[in-house]
Scaffold this motif. Sequence first.
Motif, mmCIF file in Angstrom:
data_model
loop_
_atom_site.group_PDB
_atom_site.id
_atom_site.type_symbol
_atom_site.label_atom_id
_atom_site.label_comp_id
_atom_site.label_asym_id
_atom_site.label_seq_id
_atom_site.Cartn_x
_atom_site.Cartn_y
_atom_site.Cartn_z
ATOM 1 N N LEU A 172 0.905 -1.207 -0.018
ATOM 2 C CA LEU A 172 -0.145 0.023 -0.145
ATOM 3 C C LEU A 172 0.896 1.163 0.191
ATOM 4 C CD1 LEU A 172 -2.906 -0.952 2.592
ATOM 5 C CD2 LEU A 172 -2.778 -1.209 0.336
ATOM 6 N N ASP A 173 1.756 1.155 0.945
ATOM 7 C CA ASP A 173 2.835 2.437 0.981
ATOM 8 C C ASP A 173 3.558 2.900 -0.403
ATOM 9 O OD1 ASP A 173 2.051 2.801 3.449
ATOM 10 O OD2 ASP A 173 3.575 2.063 4.569
ATOM 11 N N VAL A 174 4.035 1.580 -1.242
ATOM 12 C CA VAL A 174 4.728 1.929 -2.305
ATOM 13 C C VAL A 174 3.930 2.299 -3.328
ATOM 14 C CG1 VAL A 174 4.750 -0.439 -3.508
ATOM 15 C CG2 VAL A 174 6.803 0.993 -3.612
ATOM 16 N N THR A 175 2.722 2.050 -3.344
ATOM 17 C CA THR A 175 1.499 2.448 -4.119
ATOM 18 C C THR A 175 1.500 3.906 -4.149
ATOM 19 O OG1 THR A 175 0.469 0.100 -4.359
ATOM 20 C CG2 THR A 175 -0.846 2.339 -5.143
ATOM 21 N N ARG A 176 1.443 4.444 -2.686
ATOM 22 C CA ARG A 176 1.062 5.650 -2.679
ATOM 23 C C ARG A 176 2.405 6.681 -2.946
ATOM 24 N NH1 ARG A 176 -0.994 3.431 2.406
ATOM 25 N NH2 ARG A 176 -3.182 3.818 2.689
ATOM 26 N N LEU A 177 3.684 5.971 -2.737
ATOM 27 C CA LEU A 177 4.903 6.767 -3.334
ATOM 28 C C LEU A 177 4.778 6.905 -4.708
ATOM 29 C CD1 LEU A 177 7.724 4.825 -1.192
ATOM 30 C CD2 LEU A 177 7.036 7.317 -0.909
ATOM 31 N N ALA A 178 4.232 5.950 -5.500
ATOM 32 C CA ALA A 178 4.285 6.066 -6.729
ATOM 33 C C ALA A 178 3.153 6.789 -7.440
ATOM 34 C CB ALA A 178 3.886 4.627 -7.401
ATOM 35 N N THR A 179 2.003 6.955 -6.641
ATOM 36 C CA THR A 179 0.914 7.865 -7.026
ATOM 37 C C THR A 179 0.691 9.057 -6.371
ATOM 38 O OG1 THR A 179 -0.727 6.709 -5.696
ATOM 39 C CG2 THR A 179 -0.178 5.678 -7.948
ATOM 40 N N GLY A 180 1.241 9.231 -5.378
ATOM 41 C CA GLY A 180 0.846 10.337 -4.628
ATOM 42 C C GLY A 180 -0.395 10.368 -4.091
ATOM 43 N N GLN A 228 -4.547 5.144 -3.352
ATOM 44 C CA GLN A 228 -5.336 4.543 -4.497
ATOM 45 C C GLN A 228 -6.344 3.324 -4.171
ATOM 46 O OE1 GLN A 228 -2.668 3.721 -7.881
ATOM 47 N NE2 GLN A 228 -4.219 2.214 -8.778
ATOM 48 N N VAL A 229 -6.078 2.770 -2.930
ATOM 49 C CA VAL A 229 -6.721 1.626 -2.199
ATOM 50 C C VAL A 229 -6.936 2.002 -0.840
ATOM 51 C CG1 VAL A 229 -6.050 -0.214 -3.903
ATOM 52 C CG2 VAL A 229 -4.559 0.327 -1.918
ATOM 53 N N LEU A 230 -7.810 1.236 -0.027
ATOM 54 C CA LEU A 230 -8.049 1.380 1.312
ATOM 55 C C LEU A 230 -6.650 1.068 2.108
ATOM 56 C CD1 LEU A 230 -11.516 -0.220 1.554
ATOM 57 C CD2 LEU A 230 -11.083 2.232 1.469
ATOM 58 N N ASP A 231 -6.753 1.469 3.322
ATOM 59 C CA ASP A 231 -5.601 1.190 4.394
ATOM 60 C C ASP A 231 -5.895 -0.246 4.414
ATOM 61 O OD1 ASP A 231 -4.178 3.655 4.573
ATOM 62 O OD2 ASP A 231 -5.836 4.362 5.996
ATOM 63 N N ALA A 232 -4.621 -0.847 4.883
ATOM 64 C CA ALA A 232 -4.462 -2.372 5.369
ATOM 65 C C ALA A 232 -5.629 -2.432 6.727
ATOM 66 C CB ALA A 232 -3.305 -3.001 5.478
#
Length: 308
Positions: A292-300, A303-307
């Motif tokens: 989830l965190d690498v997705t946030r780093l990539a998209t800013g 993109q999905v819900l928190d774990a």
Amino acid sequence: MTPILHVRTDVLDIAYVEAGPATGPAVVLLHGYPYDIHSYVDVAPRLAALGYRVVVPYLRGHGPTRFLEDSTPRSGQQAALGADVLGLIDALELPEAVLAGYDWGGRAACVVAALRPERVTGLVSVNGYLIQDVTASARPISPELEAGFWYFYYFLTERGRAGLTANRREIAEVIWRRNSPAWDFDQATLDRVAAAFDNDDYVDVVLHSYRHRLGQAPGAPEYEALERELARMPTISVPSVTLAGLADGNFPAAEGLPDVGRFTGPRLHRRVPEAGHNLPQEAPDAFVQAVLDVTRLATGRDQVLDAS
């Protein structure tokens, strides 16, 4: 981890499982040695429920994955593992994906992230930068750590070939207990994974992996160009989350400083309490959160819900 699906690359018939929506952001989860796709038995369904398209392949030499041609070298070198991941995402028509893994799988993910960053949304790698410096393979490490890598040297010998052929499950159990001294796995868990070692190519692929990384076997000619690129120890520019288990018996959990220069893009590093080498199975919460965190780093953005 069913049903088992199959897709063909130029070299392999790759067996894999898939979960989640076909239109979701893709994440490829890559296992290590001596393990299999069940390292992600808890991670994969959670990521699927969070909206990811999750792909979990058996690596070459493992489970139902098979070579297409008898004449293909049964290489286990890092370039081969990386090329397999590229072939997989090509065959599945994934323009890009998060690559997440540990051990052999983490190495394959690092290879692709370094050499083909346009195909990698983000990287999750246990134990950091895993591209091997084969030219430095003769350099000794501390005796305590060398002792944990006994199988590297055992596999250089024909006695090791005979031992691995006869004792696949038993060797895995010894390695598991050293790798993850705090992991209280049961025999059913080991049996489930050991079934993946009943592959005609398993012994050859495993032996070549360790012989090549120690400079004791040549690489397959078809990967020579990739190995030349890897010999330069390329940096990783894609967004990355690196993890280190505080209970890893063979890979002490560092602060992430030794390989900080190898990551030139945004990076988070976390040390995970009570987790050993098979981190996604031992600490699935931490691994899901890393994706989830690498997705946030990539998209800013989320993109999905928190774990949680």
